[in-house]
Design an enzyme around this catalytic site. Structure first.
Site, PDB file in Angstrom:
ATOM      1  N   GLY A 207      41.409  38.037  44.395  1.00  0.00           N
ATOM      2  CA  GLY A 207      42.571  38.868  44.126  1.00  0.00           C
ATOM      3  C   GLY A 207      43.734  38.058  43.597  1.00  0.00           C
ATOM      4  O   GLY A 207      43.540  37.040  42.929  1.00  0.00           O
ATOM      5  N   SER A 208      44.922  38.471  43.911  1.00  0.00           N
ATOM      6  CA  SER A 208      46.121  37.871  43.347  1.00  0.00           C
ATOM      7  C   SER A 208      46.496  36.577  44.046  1.00  0.00           C
ATOM      8  O   SER A 208      46.075  36.305  45.181  1.00  0.00           O
ATOM      9  CB  SER A 208      47.292  38.850  43.459  1.00  0.00           C
ATOM     10  OG  SER A 208      47.661  39.010  44.822  1.00  0.00           O
ATOM     11  N   GLY A 212      46.347  35.622  48.022  1.00  0.00           N
ATOM     12  CA  GLY A 212      45.756  34.389  48.530  1.00  0.00           C
ATOM     13  C   GLY A 212      46.708  33.620  49.426  1.00  0.00           C
ATOM     14  O   GLY A 212      46.313  33.075  50.469  1.00  0.00           O
ATOM     15  N   GLU A 229      39.437  33.104  45.187  1.00  0.00           N
ATOM     16  CA  GLU A 229      39.474  33.186  43.734  1.00  0.00           C
ATOM     17  C   GLU A 229      40.658  34.059  43.365  1.00  0.00           C
ATOM     18  O   GLU A 229      40.656  35.262  43.609  1.00  0.00           O
ATOM     19  CB  GLU A 229      38.190  33.775  43.147  1.00  0.00           C
ATOM     20  CG  GLU A 229      38.203  33.716  41.622  1.00  0.00           C
ATOM     21  CD  GLU A 229      37.326  34.743  40.944  1.00  0.00           C
ATOM     22  OE1 GLU A 229      37.762  35.318  39.918  1.00  0.00           O
ATOM     23  OE2 GLU A 229      36.210  34.986  41.445  1.00  0.00           O
TER      24      GLU A 229
END
Length: 462
Positions: A207-208, A212, A229
């Site tokens: 995600g963003s 994270g 990721e």
């Protein structure tokens, strides 16, 4: 009780809604998953593999429901089907290599000693999956985690609320025990509380960057393993000896497919000056004549709405800012009358761009790409590395040694030559810088979903 609402980009309606799970109920579900893990790990590897394969096969049988459901949830045109090709390829490969990847490292077997290193399941793996490729991104971790002997707790993005529910149903119907693979409907607060309580042994998030960071903060001090990721701003570099037509076709598809909402989609291009004018002309023609923006349920549509109005708004903002700063848009808005100023967003190709513009620095995650001419490998390398992200880079040349030499200097997780926007399950899917850390798929993916355990056994003399 609060709820999670899925707003369809097709027409702005509420397509699905689920109540947010109470924290106590979520904790109880995770506890059941933990209790089930040891028995699951004791099953023979071949049995776990067979059950995971059966779960994916059952999911394939739901294709007639899944494909239109994806269109309604996140806007991908039905003409492209679901994500079954990637799901099947990744599951098959990870199943094929499992015995080798999880095999003990035998150091010594003698009359005096047995010494070996084994791979042991972490325990409970928490998968927080994104909306852009909701099945493929989830299966990257779900399949190998289950095969390795972990139990899996899945939480999907609200934009693809029904995917986790459907995946778990398919696996249960195929024979995977209910507590071994569970789906939770959680909000951000509940998710962070579970992580901060040390409820999981490993968390995988796609995600963003902001998401994270929130997960890292929640996990701080728990020693929970993390795989993250996050964002991307993947570049392509077209050298003077490249196959021009092939480069245009693959790179523009990589920039525009799925309305540009691809983790490893192409967002910025650098073209050797001798090919620049021809590349730009062909790229603009590829978009203008090859794409049709419209309702994703229409089989003639090649580019549907972005998944959410706010995602489209960010792309529009980046594009407008670039145009105000001197960039030129090559695609005539009149060619895409379906652009409604909301989720339906026309594709755009920008030239006269610079790295002073956000569209060449920040993640766009939409159907826009900027193209710049370059005069040397050194200039291209400097521009490719002038970015906070590092997921993939795409090099276009017939000189393998040149590509390898440049690849060694690019700050990225994967280097492609003469291809783009593809995930090879035999290679580790990883990134650097603000793209995150860890890696999935390949043998390394199995290693990240297990921990090493050493045995040093001294045999007593008779």
């Amino acid at each position: 009780m609060s709820s999670l609402k899925l707003i369809s980009p097709v027409d702005g309606s509420v397509y699905a809604e689920r109540p947010v799970m109470a924290l106590e109920a979520a904790e109880a579900a995770v506890a059941r998953s933990r209790k089930a893990q040891k028995d699951w790990a004791r099953r023979p590897l071949e049995e776990r593999i067979a059950l995971v394969r059966a779960g994916v096969a059952r999911l394939n049988e739901m294709q007639d429901e899944v494909v239109p459901e994806l269109a309604w949830m996140m806007g991908r045109p039905v003409r492209y089907g679901g994500e079954f090709g990637g799901v099947n390829e990744r599951t098959h490969y990870m199943a094929e290599i499992a015995a080798r990847a999880l095999a003990p490292v035998e150091i010594e077997t003698s009359a005096q000693f047995e010494r070996r290193i084994v791979r042991e399941a972490h325990g409970v793996v928490f998968v927080i999956a994104p909306w852009n490729y909701p099945y493929m991104t989830a299966i990257n971790t779900v399949a190998p985690a289950l095969i390795a002997g972990n139990t899996v707790v899945l939480k999907h993005a609200t934009q693809t609320l029904l995917v986790g529910e459907r995946m778990v149903r398919a696996f249960h119907e195929a024979g995977v025990p209910e507590d071994v693979f569970i789906n939770l409907f959680l909000d951000h607060q509940g998710t962070e509380k579970l992580i901060s309580a040390g409820s999981f042994n490993f968390v995988n998030f796609t995600g963003s960057v902001g998401g994270g960071k929130a997960i890292e903060r929640a996990a701080a001090g728990t020693f929970t393993g993390l795989g993250l990721e996050l964002g991307g701003k993947d570049p392509g570099y077209v050298m003077e000896d490249a196959d021009l037509d092939w480069a245009v076709d693959v790179l523009m598809d990589g920039a525009m497919f799925n309305a540009g909402q691809c983790c490893c989609g192409i967002e910025r291009l650098y073209v050797a000056r001798p090919l620049y004018d021809a590349f730009v002309e062909k790229a603009a023609a590829w978009v203008a004549s090859g794409l049709k923006l419209g309702n994703p349920l229409d089989p003639d549509t090649t580019i549907g709405p972005m998944a959410n109005v706010r995602f489209a708004a960010e792309v529009r903002a980046q594009t407008s800012e670039a145009l105000a700063q001197g960039a030129r848009g090559l695609i005539d808005p009149a060619l895409f009358p379906a652009d409604d100023g909301g989720a339906y967003l026309m594709p755009q190709v920008l030239v006269d761009v610079t790295h002073d513009m956000r569209v060449m620095r920040d993640e766009s995650f939409g159907p826009v790409v900027g193209i710049m001419p370059v005069d040397s490998d050194e200039e291209a390398l400097r521009l490719m590395n002038d970015c906070q992200f590092g997921l993939t880079a795409s090099l276009w040349t017939n000189d393998v040694e040149r590509a390898a030499r440049l690849g060694a200097e690019i700050e990225t997780g994967t280097v492609f030559m003469n291809r783009a926007d593809y995930l090879d399950p035999a290679l580790c899917w990883t990134g650097c810088k603000a793209t995150g850390r860890g890696g999935s798929l390949s043998e390394i993916g199995f290693h990240n979903l297990t921990r090493p355990k050493s045995y040093h056994l001294r045999k007593t003399s008779a």
